[in-house]
Design a protein around this motif. Structure first.
Motif, PDB file in Angstrom:
ATOM      1  N   PRO A 119       4.383  -4.544  -1.570  1.00  0.00           N
ATOM      2  CA  PRO A 119       4.004  -5.587  -2.536  1.00  0.00           C
ATOM      3  C   PRO A 119       2.568  -6.071  -2.303  1.00  0.00           C
ATOM      4  O   PRO A 119       2.139  -6.211  -1.157  1.00  0.00           O
ATOM      5  CB  PRO A 119       4.994  -6.721  -2.283  1.00  0.00           C
ATOM      6  CG  PRO A 119       5.928  -6.265  -1.232  1.00  0.00           C
ATOM      7  CD  PRO A 119       5.485  -4.945  -0.710  1.00  0.00           C
ATOM      8  N   ARG A 120       1.866  -6.320  -3.383  1.00  0.00           N
ATOM      9  CA  ARG A 120       0.472  -6.767  -3.267  1.00  0.00           C
ATOM     10  C   ARG A 120       0.360  -8.073  -2.487  1.00  0.00           C
ATOM     11  O   ARG A 120      -0.624  -8.305  -1.802  1.00  0.00           O
ATOM     12  CB  ARG A 120      -0.149  -6.926  -4.647  1.00  0.00           C
ATOM     13  CG  ARG A 120      -0.374  -5.600  -5.312  1.00  0.00           C
ATOM     14  CD  ARG A 120      -1.052  -5.720  -6.643  1.00  0.00           C
ATOM     15  NE  ARG A 120      -1.216  -4.374  -7.195  1.00  0.00           N
ATOM     16  CZ  ARG A 120      -1.721  -4.144  -8.367  1.00  0.00           C
ATOM     17  NH1 ARG A 120      -2.140  -5.152  -9.115  1.00  0.00           N
ATOM     18  NH2 ARG A 120      -1.835  -2.916  -8.801  1.00  0.00           N
ATOM     19  N   SER A 121       1.373  -8.895  -2.569  1.00  0.00           N
ATOM     20  CA  SER A 121       1.339 -10.179  -1.859  1.00  0.00           C
ATOM     21  C   SER A 121       1.284  -9.990  -0.342  1.00  0.00           C
ATOM     22  O   SER A 121       0.788 -10.859   0.377  1.00  0.00           O
ATOM     23  CB  SER A 121       2.557 -11.033  -2.229  1.00  0.00           C
ATOM     24  OG  SER A 121       3.753 -10.363  -1.863  1.00  0.00           O
ATOM     25  N   PHE A 122       1.763  -8.851   0.159  1.00  0.00           N
ATOM     26  CA  PHE A 122       1.734  -8.591   1.591  1.00  0.00           C
ATOM     27  C   PHE A 122       0.311  -8.632   2.133  1.00  0.00           C
ATOM     28  O   PHE A 122       0.035  -9.236   3.171  1.00  0.00           O
ATOM     29  CB  PHE A 122       2.376  -7.231   1.913  1.00  0.00           C
ATOM     30  CG  PHE A 122       2.182  -6.806   3.335  1.00  0.00           C
ATOM     31  CD1 PHE A 122       2.955  -7.352   4.347  1.00  0.00           C
ATOM     32  CD2 PHE A 122       1.197  -5.887   3.679  1.00  0.00           C
ATOM     33  CE1 PHE A 122       2.768  -6.977   5.670  1.00  0.00           C
ATOM     34  CE2 PHE A 122       0.998  -5.511   4.995  1.00  0.00           C
ATOM     35  CZ  PHE A 122       1.786  -6.063   5.998  1.00  0.00           C
ATOM     36  N   TRP A 123      -0.625  -7.990   1.435  1.00  0.00           N
ATOM     37  CA  TRP A 123      -2.005  -7.897   1.909  1.00  0.00           C
ATOM     38  C   TRP A 123      -2.655  -9.287   1.947  1.00  0.00           C
ATOM     39  O   TRP A 123      -3.386  -9.605   2.880  1.00  0.00           O
ATOM     40  CB  TRP A 123      -2.797  -6.926   1.043  1.00  0.00           C
ATOM     41  CG  TRP A 123      -2.096  -5.609   0.954  1.00  0.00           C
ATOM     42  CD1 TRP A 123      -1.401  -5.113  -0.113  1.00  0.00           C
ATOM     43  CD2 TRP A 123      -1.945  -4.638   1.999  1.00  0.00           C
ATOM     44  NE1 TRP A 123      -0.845  -3.890   0.211  1.00  0.00           N
ATOM     45  CE2 TRP A 123      -1.164  -3.578   1.496  1.00  0.00           C
ATOM     46  CE3 TRP A 123      -2.412  -4.562   3.312  1.00  0.00           C
ATOM     47  CZ2 TRP A 123      -0.833  -2.462   2.250  1.00  0.00           C
ATOM     48  CZ3 TRP A 123      -2.082  -3.449   4.068  1.00  0.00           C
ATOM     49  CH2 TRP A 123      -1.306  -2.416   3.537  1.00  0.00           C
ATOM     50  N   SER A 124      -2.337 -10.099   0.962  1.00  0.00           N
ATOM     51  CA  SER A 124      -2.854 -11.477   0.946  1.00  0.00           C
ATOM     52  C   SER A 124      -2.269 -12.288   2.097  1.00  0.00           C
ATOM     53  O   SER A 124      -2.974 -13.106   2.700  1.00  0.00           O
ATOM     54  CB  SER A 124      -2.501 -12.163  -0.376  1.00  0.00           C
ATOM     55  OG  SER A 124      -3.114 -11.504  -1.445  1.00  0.00           O
ATOM     56  N   LYS A 125      -1.004 -12.053   2.394  1.00  0.00           N
ATOM     57  CA  LYS A 125      -0.364 -12.781   3.503  1.00  0.00           C
ATOM     58  C   LYS A 125      -0.990 -12.405   4.847  1.00  0.00           C
ATOM     59  O   LYS A 125      -1.219 -13.262   5.687  1.00  0.00           O
ATOM     60  CB  LYS A 125       1.141 -12.511   3.531  1.00  0.00           C
ATOM     61  CG  LYS A 125       1.892 -13.164   2.393  1.00  0.00           C
ATOM     62  CD  LYS A 125       3.362 -12.796   2.451  1.00  0.00           C
ATOM     63  CE  LYS A 125       4.112 -13.319   1.254  1.00  0.00           C
ATOM     64  NZ  LYS A 125       5.516 -12.903   1.268  1.00  0.00           N
ATOM     65  N   VAL A 126      -1.239 -11.117   5.049  1.00  0.00           N
ATOM     66  CA  VAL A 126      -1.872 -10.668   6.300  1.00  0.00           C
ATOM     67  C   VAL A 126      -3.271 -11.278   6.411  1.00  0.00           C
ATOM     68  O   VAL A 126      -3.641 -11.822   7.454  1.00  0.00           O
ATOM     69  CB  VAL A 126      -1.940  -9.132   6.392  1.00  0.00           C
ATOM     70  CG1 VAL A 126      -2.757  -8.687   7.602  1.00  0.00           C
ATOM     71  CG2 VAL A 126      -0.540  -8.546   6.461  1.00  0.00           C
ATOM     72  N   SER A 153       1.735  -2.017  10.391  1.00  0.00           N
ATOM     73  CA  SER A 153       2.614  -1.016  10.988  1.00  0.00           C
ATOM     74  C   SER A 153       4.084  -1.406  10.824  1.00  0.00           C
ATOM     75  O   SER A 153       4.913  -0.576  10.434  1.00  0.00           O
ATOM     76  CB  SER A 153       2.263  -0.858  12.466  1.00  0.00           C
ATOM     77  OG  SER A 153       3.104   0.070  13.084  1.00  0.00           O
ATOM     78  N   ALA A 154       4.398  -2.660  11.097  1.00  0.00           N
ATOM     79  CA  ALA A 154       5.780  -3.133  10.956  1.00  0.00           C
ATOM     80  C   ALA A 154       6.229  -3.029   9.499  1.00  0.00           C
ATOM     81  O   ALA A 154       7.342  -2.571   9.214  1.00  0.00           O
ATOM     82  CB  ALA A 154       5.906  -4.569  11.465  1.00  0.00           C
ATOM     83  N   CYS A 155       5.379  -3.414   8.586  1.00  0.00           N
ATOM     84  CA  CYS A 155       5.712  -3.358   7.152  1.00  0.00           C
ATOM     85  C   CYS A 155       5.998  -1.929   6.706  1.00  0.00           C
ATOM     86  O   CYS A 155       7.013  -1.665   6.059  1.00  0.00           O
ATOM     87  CB  CYS A 155       4.557  -3.946   6.338  1.00  0.00           C
ATOM     88  SG  CYS A 155       4.540  -3.499   4.588  1.00  0.00           S
ATOM     89  N   LEU A 156       5.108  -1.009   7.036  1.00  0.00           N
ATOM     90  CA  LEU A 156       5.260   0.370   6.567  1.00  0.00           C
ATOM     91  C   LEU A 156       6.481   1.064   7.160  1.00  0.00           C
ATOM     92  O   LEU A 156       6.978   2.036   6.582  1.00  0.00           O
ATOM     93  CB  LEU A 156       3.993   1.170   6.866  1.00  0.00           C
ATOM     94  CG  LEU A 156       2.759   0.741   6.061  1.00  0.00           C
ATOM     95  CD1 LEU A 156       1.519   1.466   6.563  1.00  0.00           C
ATOM     96  CD2 LEU A 156       2.968   0.992   4.571  1.00  0.00           C
ATOM     97  N   LYS A 164      11.378  -5.490   1.473  1.00  0.00           N
ATOM     98  CA  LYS A 164      10.373  -4.777   2.260  1.00  0.00           C
ATOM     99  C   LYS A 164       9.041  -5.516   2.212  1.00  0.00           C
ATOM    100  O   LYS A 164       8.548  -5.869   1.153  1.00  0.00           O
ATOM    101  CB  LYS A 164      10.170  -3.346   1.741  1.00  0.00           C
ATOM    102  CG  LYS A 164       9.126  -2.580   2.526  1.00  0.00           C
ATOM    103  CD  LYS A 164       8.990  -1.140   2.093  1.00  0.00           C
ATOM    104  CE  LYS A 164       7.885  -0.500   2.919  1.00  0.00           C
ATOM    105  NZ  LYS A 164       8.056   0.911   3.068  1.00  0.00           N
ATOM    106  N   CYS A 165       8.507  -5.774   3.395  1.00  0.00           N
ATOM    107  CA  CYS A 165       7.177  -6.370   3.560  1.00  0.00           C
ATOM    108  C   CYS A 165       7.043  -7.767   2.965  1.00  0.00           C
ATOM    109  O   CYS A 165       5.965  -8.189   2.575  1.00  0.00           O
ATOM    110  CB  CYS A 165       6.093  -5.457   2.977  1.00  0.00           C
ATOM    111  SG  CYS A 165       6.106  -3.797   3.670  1.00  0.00           S
ATOM    112  N   THR A 166       8.130  -8.499   2.898  1.00  0.00           N
ATOM    113  CA  THR A 166       8.051  -9.858   2.377  1.00  0.00           C
ATOM    114  C   THR A 166       7.696 -10.865   3.459  1.00  0.00           C
ATOM    115  O   THR A 166       7.263 -11.973   3.158  1.00  0.00           O
ATOM    116  CB  THR A 166       9.359 -10.292   1.690  1.00  0.00           C
ATOM    117  OG1 THR A 166      10.440 -10.157   2.616  1.00  0.00           O
ATOM    118  CG2 THR A 166       9.625  -9.454   0.445  1.00  0.00           C
ATOM    119  N   LYS A 167       7.878 -10.479   4.724  1.00  0.00           N
ATOM    120  CA  LYS A 167       7.514 -11.344   5.842  1.00  0.00           C
ATOM    121  C   LYS A 167       6.521 -10.621   6.729  1.00  0.00           C
ATOM    122  O   LYS A 167       6.605  -9.401   6.911  1.00  0.00           O
ATOM    123  CB  LYS A 167       8.756 -11.729   6.660  1.00  0.00           C
ATOM    124  CG  LYS A 167       9.728 -12.583   5.893  1.00  0.00           C
ATOM    125  CD  LYS A 167      10.887 -13.001   6.751  1.00  0.00           C
ATOM    126  CE  LYS A 167      11.845 -13.833   5.924  1.00  0.00           C
ATOM    127  NZ  LYS A 167      13.035 -14.167   6.648  1.00  0.00           N
TER     128      LYS A 167
END
Length: 170
Positions: A119-126, A153-156, A164-167
């Protein structure tokens, strides 16, 4: 990854209208002679940190097929657009540009195939958690880079699904 999108990510366009656009850079002479998925022209990482990061990135690519590439720079000291050919950037590539000159040290250019998986929001969260000026000034740019890579790494490696990849995990 489109050339225009990569150019924007690599030249680090500033969003504020009060600030001038940083000019694109193309300095292939700053690229290492031997291929590496991690280029630290800013010397944010120790040689040991860089070596361990290279191994983690290679393992991630073997396990997931995603090519994570890390460029640590201090604009304008950067190979810039020259990395596109050097790294053979494609839809399976994530280019992580770590540069403190924009305020947020974590900048991501995400390939189209990866964009469908994460999700695109993942990159903003990181970027919000590890790339913000307060984090990298207190913890250091090396910590911002390493923790961001841990989170990616954890997300992928998470199983496919709506969560997936929400946290952010690291």
């Amino acid at each position: 990854v489109s050339g225009a999108a990569l150019a924007v990510a690599l030249s680090l366009v500033l969003q504020s209208p009060a600030e001038a656009r940083l000019e694109g850079v193309n300095k292939p002479e700053l690229l290492p002679k031997r291929f590496t998925p991690v280029i630290d022209v800013a010397d944010f990482l120790t040689s040991g940190e860089e070596a361990r990061l290279v191994e983690r990135v290679k393992d991630l690519e073997k396990e997931t097929g995603v090519k994570l590439r890390v460029l640590a720079q201090n604009y304008p000291e950067t190979p810039g657009l020259a990395i596109k050919d050097y790294w053979k950037v494609d839809p399976q590539t994530v280019v992580f540009v770590a540069d403190p000159n924009t305020g947020n040290i974590a900048n991501f250019n995400v390939g189209d195939d990866v964009d469908l998986q994460v999700p695109r929001s993942f990159w903003s969260k990181v970027a919000g958690k590890y790339g913000n000026k307060f984090f990298w000034r207190e913890e250091g740019p090396e910590s911002a880079i390493l923790r961001s890579v841990d989170a990616i790494s954890a997300c992928l490696r998470e199983p496919e699904g709506p969560l997936k990849c929400t946290k952010i995990q690291s």
